[in-house]
Design a protein around this motif. Sequence first.
Motif, PDB file in Angstrom:
ATOM      1  N   GLN A 111      14.984  14.795   0.434  1.00 38.09           N
ATOM      2  CA  GLN A 111      15.181  14.389   1.831  1.00 38.09           C
ATOM      3  C   GLN A 111      15.521  15.597   2.702  1.00 38.09           C
ATOM      4  OE1 GLN A 111      18.218  11.381   1.487  1.00 38.09           O
ATOM      5  NE2 GLN A 111      16.736   9.739   1.223  1.00 38.09           N
ATOM      6  N   LEU A 112      16.361  16.492   2.194  1.00 36.28           N
ATOM      7  CA  LEU A 112      16.717  17.706   2.934  1.00 36.28           C
ATOM      8  C   LEU A 112      15.481  18.548   3.223  1.00 36.28           C
ATOM      9  CD1 LEU A 112      18.929  19.808   3.941  1.00 36.28           C
ATOM     10  CD2 LEU A 112      18.668  20.792   1.656  1.00 36.28           C
ATOM     11  N   LEU A 114      12.321  17.623   3.296  1.00 34.26           N
ATOM     12  CA  LEU A 114      11.417  16.926   4.218  1.00 34.26           C
ATOM     13  C   LEU A 114      11.919  17.006   5.656  1.00 34.26           C
ATOM     14  CD1 LEU A 114      10.487  13.805   2.052  1.00 34.26           C
ATOM     15  CD2 LEU A 114       9.065  15.808   2.557  1.00 34.26           C
ATOM     16  N   GLU A 115      13.231  16.899   5.856  1.00 28.90           N
ATOM     17  CA  GLU A 115      13.795  17.029   7.203  1.00 28.90           C
ATOM     18  C   GLU A 115      13.639  18.453   7.734  1.00 28.90           C
ATOM     19  OE1 GLU A 115      17.809  15.552   7.370  1.00 28.90           O
ATOM     20  OE2 GLU A 115      17.217  13.618   6.526  1.00 28.90           O
ATOM     21  N   THR A 116      13.898  19.432   6.878  1.00 31.59           N
ATOM     22  CA  THR A 116      13.750  20.830   7.283  1.00 31.59           C
ATOM     23  C   THR A 116      12.294  21.133   7.642  1.00 31.59           C
ATOM     24  OG1 THR A 116      15.574  21.454   5.837  1.00 31.59           O
ATOM     25  CG2 THR A 116      14.135  23.218   6.561  1.00 31.59           C
ATOM     26  N   TYR A 117      11.379  20.579   6.858  1.00 28.99           N
ATOM     27  CA  TYR A 117       9.954  20.759   7.133  1.00 28.99           C
ATOM     28  C   TYR A 117       9.591  20.117   8.472  1.00 28.99           C
ATOM     29  CZ  TYR A 117       4.899  20.386   6.689  1.00 28.99           C
ATOM     30  OH  TYR A 117       3.553  20.459   6.914  1.00 28.99           O
ATOM     31  N   ALA A 118      10.070  18.893   8.683  1.00 27.86           N
ATOM     32  CA  ALA A 118       9.758  18.162   9.925  1.00 27.86           C
ATOM     33  C   ALA A 118      10.318  18.884  11.144  1.00 27.86           C
ATOM     34  CB  ALA A 118      10.303  16.742   9.858  1.00 27.86           C
ATOM     35  N   LEU A 119      11.473  19.515  10.995  1.00 27.41           N
ATOM     36  CA  LEU A 119      12.087  20.241  12.109  1.00 27.41           C
ATOM     37  C   LEU A 119      11.522  21.647  12.278  1.00 27.41           C
ATOM     38  CD1 LEU A 119      15.808  19.177  11.562  1.00 27.41           C
ATOM     39  CD2 LEU A 119      14.253  18.381  13.369  1.00 27.41           C
ATOM     40  N   GLU A 121      12.195  24.392  10.736  1.00 27.35           N
ATOM     41  CA  GLU A 121      13.262  25.391  10.791  1.00 27.35           C
ATOM     42  C   GLU A 121      12.790  26.709  10.195  1.00 27.35           C
ATOM     43  OE1 GLU A 121      17.039  24.102   9.339  1.00 27.35           O
ATOM     44  OE2 GLU A 121      16.904  22.199  10.389  1.00 27.35           O
ATOM     45  N   TRP A 131      11.843  25.700   4.419  1.00 30.63           N
ATOM     46  CA  TRP A 131      11.570  24.646   3.441  1.00 30.63           C
ATOM     47  C   TRP A 131      10.993  25.129   2.119  1.00 30.63           C
ATOM     48  CZ3 TRP A 131       6.884  23.465   1.427  1.00 30.63           C
ATOM     49  CH2 TRP A 131       5.762  23.913   2.121  1.00 30.63           C
TER      50      TRP A 131
END
Length: 165
Positions: A111-112, A114-119, A121, A131
């Motif tokens: 989940q971490l 996927l969130e980093t990828y989506a943002l 960063e 990511w």
Amino acid sequence: MLTAQSFLAGLGRLERLFCLSALAVLALVLFVDVMLRTFLGNGLAWAHQTGVYANIVVSMIGIGLASAHGSHLRPRFADHWLPAGWEPLMLRLQPLVTALLFLFFFVLSLQLVLETYALAELSTVLQTPVWPVQSLLPLAFGLACIRYFLFALFPELQPANSEVG
């Protein structure tokens, strides 16, 4: 069981290769940086971030290496709390509980990532996406989960140092 044993042996070889390679990158980059700073007064701006990333690789891959050799940290104070007759059950239950714990960490770390990828960063120093390095978290936890599930299914594959009792 032979397939599981072959899988674990191959996985161990890959883990050693990646771990040693990352350790070599870490040592080389930091050595060159120190030498440049010493002799030229200016080092590599990206050396520390690269060293941190290499250290993350060593640490995360090290989880599998430690598990494969039974050299991971584990509390031994409770080893004799249960009757000796329970040892066969514990040889399966302990790795099963550990596998479930690693499965939990796998899900959280995925989940971490996927969130980093989506943002999208980026590393502030290297200006590269974060990511790919973070993806080592679910990879390491997922492989450790598989390893411990195999230890639960085939207790004879467990390293000698990690046996209960």
